[in-house]
Design a protein around this motif. Structure first.
Motif, PDB file in Angstrom:
ATOM      1  N   GLY A  68       9.954  -8.738  -6.992  1.00 27.72           N
ATOM      2  CA  GLY A  68       9.996  -9.578  -5.801  1.00 27.72           C
ATOM      3  C   GLY A  68      10.965  -9.001  -4.793  1.00 27.72           C
ATOM      4  N   ARG A  69      11.809  -9.870  -4.198  1.00 26.67           N
ATOM      5  CA  ARG A  69      12.805  -9.403  -3.229  1.00 26.67           C
ATOM      6  C   ARG A  69      13.830  -8.514  -3.891  1.00 26.67           C
ATOM      7  NH1 ARG A  69      14.505 -12.642   1.548  1.00 26.67           N
ATOM      8  NH2 ARG A  69      16.440 -11.607   1.047  1.00 26.67           N
ATOM      9  N   ARG A  70      14.491  -7.714  -3.101  1.00 28.45           N
ATOM     10  CA  ARG A  70      15.547  -6.880  -3.645  1.00 28.45           C
ATOM     11  C   ARG A  70      16.687  -7.775  -4.111  1.00 28.45           C
ATOM     12  NH1 ARG A  70      19.676  -7.239  -0.374  1.00 28.45           N
ATOM     13  NH2 ARG A  70      19.428  -7.266   1.869  1.00 28.45           N
ATOM     14  N   ALA A  71      17.479  -7.275  -5.019  1.00 24.16           N
ATOM     15  CA  ALA A  71      18.637  -8.029  -5.504  1.00 24.16           C
ATOM     16  C   ALA A  71      19.665  -8.169  -4.385  1.00 24.16           C
ATOM     17  CB  ALA A  71      19.251  -7.318  -6.698  1.00 24.16           C
ATOM     18  N   ASN A  72      20.442  -9.257  -4.447  1.00 22.90           N
ATOM     19  CA  ASN A  72      21.489  -9.458  -3.457  1.00 22.90           C
ATOM     20  C   ASN A  72      22.516  -8.335  -3.551  1.00 22.90           C
ATOM     21  OD1 ASN A  72      20.390 -11.810  -2.490  1.00 22.90           O
ATOM     22  ND2 ASN A  72      21.529 -13.106  -3.917  1.00 22.90           N
ATOM     23  N   LEU A  73      23.049  -7.952  -2.410  1.00 28.04           N
ATOM     24  CA  LEU A  73      24.089  -6.943  -2.378  1.00 28.04           C
ATOM     25  C   LEU A  73      25.392  -7.555  -2.866  1.00 28.04           C
ATOM     26  CD1 LEU A  73      23.310  -5.346   1.097  1.00 28.04           C
ATOM     27  CD2 LEU A  73      22.685  -4.479  -1.161  1.00 28.04           C
ATOM     28  N   GLU A  74      26.096  -6.829  -3.714  1.00 29.90           N
ATOM     29  CA  GLU A  74      27.357  -7.316  -4.245  1.00 29.90           C
ATOM     30  C   GLU A  74      28.447  -6.298  -3.958  1.00 29.90           C
ATOM     31  OE1 GLU A  74      26.850  -8.274  -8.359  1.00 29.90           O
ATOM     32  OE2 GLU A  74      25.142  -9.558  -7.979  1.00 29.90           O
ATOM     33  N   ASN A  75      29.698  -6.791  -3.953  1.00 26.71           N
ATOM     34  CA  ASN A  75      30.865  -5.942  -3.732  1.00 26.71           C
ATOM     35  C   ASN A  75      30.770  -5.152  -2.426  1.00 26.71           C
ATOM     36  OD1 ASN A  75      31.902  -6.785  -6.220  1.00 26.71           O
ATOM     37  ND2 ASN A  75      30.803  -5.152  -7.283  1.00 26.71           N
ATOM     38  N   VAL A  76      30.365  -5.834  -1.388  1.00 31.05           N
ATOM     39  CA  VAL A  76      30.246  -5.204  -0.074  1.00 31.05           C
ATOM     40  C   VAL A  76      31.346  -5.761   0.811  1.00 31.05           C
ATOM     41  CG1 VAL A  76      28.769  -4.907   1.945  1.00 31.05           C
ATOM     42  CG2 VAL A  76      27.766  -4.951  -0.333  1.00 31.05           C
ATOM     43  N   GLU A  77      32.038  -4.914   1.494  1.00 32.58           N
ATOM     44  CA  GLU A  77      33.054  -5.363   2.427  1.00 32.58           C
ATOM     45  C   GLU A  77      32.384  -5.584   3.782  1.00 32.58           C
ATOM     46  OE1 GLU A  77      36.630  -3.029   2.562  1.00 32.58           O
ATOM     47  OE2 GLU A  77      36.386  -2.479   0.443  1.00 32.58           O
ATOM     48  N   TRP A  78      32.166  -6.841   4.108  1.00 31.86           N
ATOM     49  CA  TRP A  78      31.516  -7.186   5.357  1.00 31.86           C
ATOM     50  C   TRP A  78      32.534  -7.199   6.482  1.00 31.86           C
ATOM     51  CZ3 TRP A  78      26.434  -7.075   5.205  1.00 31.86           C
ATOM     52  CH2 TRP A  78      25.788  -7.314   4.004  1.00 31.86           C
ATOM     53  N   TYR A  79      32.093  -6.987   7.669  1.00 34.81           N
ATOM     54  CA  TYR A  79      32.979  -7.038   8.820  1.00 34.81           C
ATOM     55  C   TYR A  79      32.296  -7.849   9.908  1.00 34.81           C
ATOM     56  CZ  TYR A  79      29.916  -3.324  10.477  1.00 34.81           C
ATOM     57  OH  TYR A  79      28.812  -2.595  10.850  1.00 34.81           O
ATOM     58  N   GLU A  80      33.115  -8.389  10.782  1.00 36.58           N
ATOM     59  CA  GLU A  80      32.615  -9.206  11.873  1.00 36.58           C
ATOM     60  C   GLU A  80      32.220  -8.316  13.052  1.00 36.58           C
ATOM     61  OE1 GLU A  80      32.341 -12.647  12.138  1.00 36.58           O
ATOM     62  OE2 GLU A  80      32.797 -12.704   9.989  1.00 36.58           O
ATOM     63  N   LEU A  81      31.057  -8.563  13.595  1.00 30.34           N
ATOM     64  CA  LEU A  81      30.636  -7.851  14.818  1.00 30.34           C
ATOM     65  C   LEU A  81      31.346  -8.485  16.019  1.00 30.34           C
ATOM     66  CD1 LEU A  81      26.807  -7.420  14.252  1.00 30.34           C
ATOM     67  CD2 LEU A  81      28.564  -5.677  14.112  1.00 30.34           C
ATOM     68  N   LYS A  82      31.902  -7.683  16.857  1.00 30.08           N
ATOM     69  CA  LYS A  82      32.598  -8.194  18.045  1.00 30.08           C
ATOM     70  C   LYS A  82      31.620  -8.201  19.208  1.00 30.08           C
ATOM     71  CE  LYS A  82      36.975  -6.603  16.375  1.00 30.08           C
ATOM     72  NZ  LYS A  82      38.158  -5.819  16.588  1.00 30.08           N
ATOM     73  N   GLU A  83      31.712  -9.277  19.958  1.00 35.17           N
ATOM     74  CA  GLU A  83      30.814  -9.412  21.124  1.00 35.17           C
ATOM     75  C   GLU A  83      31.272  -8.618  22.291  1.00 35.17           C
ATOM     76  OE1 GLU A  83      29.630 -13.390  21.992  1.00 35.17           O
ATOM     77  OE2 GLU A  83      29.840 -13.931  19.915  1.00 35.17           O
TER      78      GLU A  83
END
Length: 160
Positions: free
Chosen positions: A145-160
């Motif tokens: 089915g869908r790909r597995a959720n991404l884990e251990n990822v350092e997300w960052y905020e996009l600046k407007e």
């Protein structure tokens, strides 16, 4: 200047003119020779090919070459029954028609029956079971089915 001198100069002029014409004629013959030779050579030995031309292997061994577990000519996965599938399926349609589909053994059988009833596919006889086994093994439905959720990822905020 006497008549004899004028005659000698005229002969010398005619001789020079004939020499120039002969050299020019020989030059034209040489150019034509190489032009015709290049034209005949290029059409018989090096035809102009479209940019998307793909060289088809001519040796029988190359037709069924396997690299990295993939049948090179068709893109089929290497496995038992591969050559039966190549022989029976790709004689009527592209291998991509097989590789883009994922079906259970029952659905592959139903597809074969449909091709036999409507598309003039021949009776596969004793080859039917190995073909079905190959298709249902290597081109079975994906259960992921869908790909597995991404884990251990350092997300960052996009600046407007």
């Amino acid at each position: 200047m006497g008549v004899e001198e004028k005659f000698k100069q005229s002969v010398k002029g005619i001789h020079t003119l004939l020499t120039i014409l002969l050299i020019g004629f020989i030059g034209v013959l040489i150019i034509l020779f190489f032009t015709i030779k290049d034209a005949t050579t290029s059409t018989t030995n090096s035809p102009v090919l479209p940019p998307d031309y793909v060289e088809v292997p001519t040796q029988e061994d190359d037709l069924d070459k396997i690299e990295n577990g993939i049948h090179v000519r068709t893109g089929f996965v290497e496995g038992e029954g591969l050559l039966l599938v190549v022989q029976n399926c790709t004689s009527c349609h592209s291998a991509k028609l097989v590789t883009q589909n994922r079906m259970s053994k029952e659905k592959w059988l139903a597809t074969i029956r449909w091709m036999q009833e409507t598309q003039n596919l021949w009776d596969l006889g004793v080859n039917e079971e190995p073909i079905l086994n190959y298709l249902s093994t290597y081109y079975a439905p994906n259960q992921i089915g869908r790909r597995a959720n991404l884990e251990n990822v350092e997300w960052y905020e996009l600046k407007e």
